[in-house]
Every structure is written in structure tokens, then in C-alpha cells.
Design a protein around this motif. Structure first.
Motif, mmCIF file in Angstrom:
data_model
loop_
_atom_site.group_PDB
_atom_site.id
_atom_site.type_symbol
_atom_site.label_atom_id
_atom_site.label_comp_id
_atom_site.label_asym_id
_atom_site.label_seq_id
_atom_site.Cartn_x
_atom_site.Cartn_y
_atom_site.Cartn_z
ATOM 1 N N ASP A 184 0.816 -1.218 0.000
ATOM 2 C CA ASP A 184 0.000 0.000 0.000
ATOM 3 C C ASP A 184 0.849 1.267 0.000
ATOM 4 O O ASP A 184 0.333 2.348 -0.302
ATOM 5 N N PHE A 185 2.139 1.151 0.368
ATOM 6 C CA PHE A 185 3.029 2.315 0.470
ATOM 7 C C PHE A 185 2.359 3.424 1.282
ATOM 8 O O PHE A 185 2.335 4.596 0.893
ATOM 9 N N SER A 186 1.788 3.012 2.410
ATOM 10 C CA SER A 186 0.939 3.915 3.195
ATOM 11 C C SER A 186 1.679 5.134 3.716
ATOM 12 O O SER A 186 1.107 6.226 3.811
ATOM 13 N N LEU A 187 2.962 4.966 4.071
ATOM 14 C CA LEU A 187 3.719 6.098 4.615
ATOM 15 C C LEU A 187 3.904 7.184 3.575
ATOM 16 O O LEU A 187 3.590 8.356 3.821
ATOM 17 N N VAL A 188 4.393 6.831 2.394
ATOM 18 C CA VAL A 188 4.678 7.842 1.368
ATOM 19 C C VAL A 188 3.392 8.359 0.729
ATOM 20 O O VAL A 188 3.370 9.468 0.181
ATOM 21 N N ASN A 189 2.323 7.584 0.788
ATOM 22 C CA ASN A 189 1.047 8.044 0.225
ATOM 23 C C ASN A 189 0.241 8.870 1.218
ATOM 24 O O ASN A 189 -0.811 9.409 0.859
ATOM 25 N N GLY A 190 0.717 8.949 2.461
ATOM 26 C CA GLY A 190 0.010 9.738 3.467
ATOM 27 C C GLY A 190 -1.303 9.137 3.908
ATOM 28 O O GLY A 190 -2.216 9.865 4.309
ATOM 29 N N THR A 191 -1.419 7.808 3.866
ATOM 30 C CA THR A 191 -2.695 7.148 4.211
ATOM 31 C C THR A 191 -2.566 6.199 5.402
ATOM 32 O O THR A 191 -3.451 5.380 5.642
ATOM 33 N N TRP A 192 -1.499 6.328 6.143
ATOM 34 C CA TRP A 192 -1.227 5.377 7.217
ATOM 35 C C TRP A 192 -1.807 5.881 8.539
ATOM 36 O O TRP A 192 -1.443 6.955 9.010
ATOM 37 N N ASP A 193 -2.687 5.102 9.123
ATOM 38 C CA ASP A 193 -3.253 5.405 10.440
ATOM 39 C C ASP A 193 -2.755 4.368 11.446
ATOM 40 O O ASP A 193 -2.829 3.158 11.189
ATOM 41 N N VAL A 194 -2.255 4.836 12.574
ATOM 42 C CA VAL A 194 -1.767 3.974 13.649
ATOM 43 C C VAL A 194 -2.610 4.244 14.889
ATOM 44 O O VAL A 194 -2.611 5.363 15.412
ATOM 45 N N ASN A 195 -3.342 3.229 15.313
ATOM 46 C CA ASN A 195 -4.241 3.385 16.465
ATOM 47 C C ASN A 195 -5.168 4.592 16.307
ATOM 48 O O ASN A 195 -5.410 5.350 17.248
ATOM 49 N N GLY A 196 -5.652 4.768 15.084
ATOM 50 C CA GLY A 196 -6.601 5.840 14.811
ATOM 51 C C GLY A 196 -5.988 7.195 14.538
ATOM 52 O O GLY A 196 -6.713 8.158 14.272
ATOM 53 N N GLN A 197 -4.654 7.300 14.568
ATOM 54 C CA GLN A 197 -3.975 8.577 14.331
ATOM 55 C C GLN A 197 -3.211 8.521 13.008
ATOM 56 O O GLN A 197 -2.498 7.563 12.736
#
Length: 437
Positions: free
Chosen positions: A321-334
Motif C-alpha cells: 500500500d506504500f501507506s507512509l509515502v502516500n500519506g494514508t497510514w493510520d496507527v491506532n486511529g492517528q
């Protein structure tokens, strides 16, 4: 089922391995009559190699008993300030009776090294720790083999990894400098980003070495496997249950023996040549070369199981998903927002010949950390260094470490980030290496 078959095979091979070891000594010990028979060296060398190929490799020790600080040998003791189910925080406490050296050590920067949880034990960073101890107070994460964590403890996800890192940073203190090597560059950046977003004080600096911040750049064989196989393929083909002879019986893991097979498969010819050279060294009586081989493979062959949840989370978040570089990563709702980091300097390091994290993958952190002023962001390319060369061996000691040491020292002041670095950027130690903002 595969894990159980492997354990059965290991149990069956164990007595043969020990027999081979004893027989090798019988044909090499000077007091043994067999040592004076024709072909004794060849027989002993073959049996010794057989023993090492069949034996089980336990987790090695760091074994750092002392280091030299300012020309004085100081004692080192391992302490465990924090113990969590899946990780221990180790501190390498230094001791000396020399007042001048003791005073100097008290004023040296504090470093938290986040070791990778990706197959090998944290002792793989022994050379990293030993070198850092000469000029720093050093802490390191020591991840636990998942097969030793009872099932009732619960699961361990990538979000839990990030929480662990945050807890360790808070314990060590905001005046620390964080170094992440390979895999942890992504969760460490997430941990510090979330702390910054929450208004917490962040470390003075973060050094990221050979990690997949953006795995899309210059993908390696490792990246291609993770990106080209489906999530369900990993679930169905590399995840197994721990057998009943371990404390974590029934826990879903990515077994260490499968990881080791993958490591060897990346460079089979190199390992075959290395073992053959070891055989020749034993025949020639080249003890130094043989000991060097043993030390390397005692570390390389010692692997741990990874929790299935953590491993699969990493595959999905980092490589698919490349969540970090795509700005879509949520950790514990944040939401993870690296752009919120403003009070931490950044150094990224890549190896020119790195075949695990390709060129540009770690450097991508600079584009994400837009809140850090450009003159507090640095990049260093280690010319001629492979993946392991950026944190171990001669190139680490001679080329990379001086850059890390200089960077940490530069930002080991509360007001360092408020001052421009344009006139005081440390020069590269290797003229062939490159460093840029």
C-alpha cells in the motif's frame, strides 16, 4: 505442518552433528593417533564442515566487555531497563576509574539504536554498538524470538512495534539521538511523527540507514517479492504455527528457518564458495580465516521467528500500500504525518551496492519530513558499501561512523536546530562519498 517437519528433521540431525564435531576433533587433536594418519586433515575438515552445516544455531551474545574511550579501556556491562513481551531495551553501561574519562563519558550523547526485527537477532549490530560506545551512551532494542512468547500474551502488530519504540524513546529521554537500521526506519519515522503530532518532545536527531521508506524506488529482489505477491499468498505460504515444544506453541509466525532459506537463496554461489573456502582453510591450518568464517556464520545462521501479524502488516503497509509515502497510514486511529516533525534533525544513509534497500528508498524520508528545515537535513552515500557494510565492517568504521558521529555531536545541544548549519556542515570523510541536504 512444515514447521513440525523441520523440527523433527533438526532433532534427527542433532546427534549426527555432534558425532561429526567429536570425530573432527579426533582427527585433528595432536594427541590423537588418528591425527597422524594419511588424509587426517581432509577428514577432519570435512567432518567439521558437516557439523556446522547440520548444527542448530542459538542466539549469540553481544559479548562486548570493554571499549576504548579517549585512549583508556573502560568496562562495559549489559543492563535491561525495560522488558516487554516481544522486546527488551538493553543499555550498555560503561565504567571506569579514570576521573577525566568518566567526566567525558557523562557528557557524551545518548543514542537509541532500533535494531531490525527481520530475521536476525539484534546482535547483528554488534559492530555498530561497539563503535558507538567509544563516543556515546548506547541503548538498543533486543527483539524476542516469537516462538518464545506464550500465546496468552497476545498478538504483536506493526502498531505495537511503533508503541514500543515510543516507550523506549520516552524512557531514554528526548535528548537522545535515534538510529534505525534497515527495517525499523519506517516504524521509527512513524513513531516520531506521531509524537510530534501529539505535541511531545521528539529526539534531537534521527539517523536512518538502508531502510525501505519508499520501496518503489530502485526495487530490489526483496522488494519485488513483497510487491508482486498478493497479501493472501504470504498468509498461505510463509505463515505457520509454532510446534508444541516451544513456549509459544500455536502462535502464528513467519519461521526463522524459512527466512534463513530466503537469505541464502539470494546469493547461493557466495555461500557455497564461502563454505568451500572454509574447508580449504581448515586443511591449510589457517585458523584466523576459519575463525572469521565461524564468527560470521554463527551470527548469520542464528535467526528468530517473527509474529505473523507484524510481518503481514509490514508487507501490506510498506511494500504493497506504500501507506507512509502516500500519506494514508493510520496507527491506532492517528494519521502518520512526518511533516509535523520540526524539532529533530535528519540524516539518511544508503550503501552504493545495497541489494536489499535500493538507491533512493531511504533518502525518500527527506521529502516526507518537510517540517524540518533544509539545512538540518543530510544524506550520505557510502561508496562501495553493500547493505551490511553501512553498519558493520571496515566501511562502517572508517567511512560511515565518522559521519554519524559528527552529525550527532552537531545536534547534541538544545539550541542546535535554531542555528543555521550552512557554515558548519561536517565534511565527508571519504572524498568519493556524497552528502547533500
Amino acid at each position: 505442518m512444515l514447521y513440525q517437519l523441520f523440527e523433527t528433521q533438526r532433532a534427527l540431525m542433532s546427534p549426527f552433528s555432534e558425532f561429526a564435531s567429536a570425530s573432527a576433533k579426533l582427527y585433528s587433536h595432536p594427541l590423537s593417533p588418528f591425527a597422524h594418519s594419511p588424509m587426517s586433515q581432509r577428514v577432519s575438515a570435512g567432518l567439521d564442515l558437516m557439523h556446522r552445516l547440520a548444527k542448530d544455531y542459538e542466539k549469540p551474545e553481544f559479548g562486548i566487555r570493554g571499549v576504548e574511550v579517549d585512549g583508556v579501556e573502560v568496562a562495559v556491562q549489559e543492563l535491561i531497563p525495560i522488558t516487554k513481551p516481544f522486546c527488551r531495551l538493553l543499555r550498555f553501561k560503561r565504567y571506569t576509574d579514570d576521573p577525566a574519562v568518566l567526566l567525558k563519558m557523562k557528557d557524551q550523547p545518548t543514542v537509541l539504536v532500533v535494531a531490525p526485527l527481520s530475521g536476525h537477532h539484534s546482535t547483528l549490530l554488534r559492530d555498530t554498538v561497539r563503535q558507538l560506545l567509544k563516543d556515546h551512551k548506547v541503548f538498543i532494542t533486543d527483539w524476542t524470538d516469537a516462538r518464545m512468547v506464550p500465546l496468552e500474551v497476545g498478538a504483536f502488530h506493526l502498531d505495537d512495534y511503533i508503541s514500543y519504540v515510543q516507550d523506549f524513546i520516552r524512557h531514554v529521554g528526548p535528548d537522545c539521538h535515534v538510529i534505525s537500521v534497515c527495517q525499523p526506519t519506517v516504524p521509527v519515522l512513524a513513531a516520531i511523527s506521531l509524537m510530534a503530532s501529539a505535541g511531545e518532545q521528539t529526539p534531537r536527531s534521527m539517523t536512518m540507514m538502508g531502510g525501505p521508506i519508499d520501496a518503489r524506488k530502485s526495487p530490489t529482489a526483496v522488494n519485488n517479492l513483497a510487491m508482486n505477491r498478493s497479501y493472501s499468498w504470504f498468509e498461505n505460504n510463509v505463515i505457520y504455527r509454532v510446534p508444541t515444544n516451544f513456549p509459544a506453541a500455536g502462535r502464528a509466525v513467519y519461521p526463522g528457518f524459512l527466512q534463513h532459506t530466503g537469505f541464502v537463496a539470494m546469493n547461493p554461489d557466495r555461500h557455497l564458495t564461502s563454505h568451500y573456502d572454509y574447508f580449504l582453510d581448515l586443511m591449510r591450518g589457517d585458523d584466523d580465516s576459519a575463525d572469521s568464517h565461524r564468527q560470521f556464520y554463527d551470527e548469520y545462521n542464528a535467526v528468530l521467528d517473527m509474529p505473523a501479524e507484524y510481518y503481514l502488516d509490514t508487507i501490506r503497509v510498506v511494500f504493497q500500500d506504500f501507506s507512509l509515502v502516500n500519506g494514508t497510514w493510520d496507527v491506532n486511529g492517528q494519521r502518520v504525518r512526518p511533516q509535523d516533525i520540526t524539532g529533530t534533525a535528519l540524516l539518511t544513509i544508503e550503501g552504493e551496492l545495497d541489494d536489499i534497500s535500493g538507491a533512493g528508498q531511504t533518502r525518500a524520508a527527506h521529502g516526507l519530513c518537510s517540517g524540518i528545515a533544509a539545512d538540518h537535513q543530510f544524506h550520505y552515500d557510502a561508496i562501495g558499501a553493500g547493505h551490511y557494510g553501512i553498519f558493520a565492517g571496515r566501511r562502517w568504521r572508517d567511512n560511515v561512523y565518522p559521519e554519524v558521529k559528527s552529525f550527532i555531536l552537531k545536534y547534541d545541544r538544545p539550541d542546535a536546530l535554531s542555528q543555521s548549519s550552512s557554515s558548519s556542515t561536517p565534511a565527508p570523510r571519504n572524498s568519493r562519498s556524497k552528502k547533500s541536504a
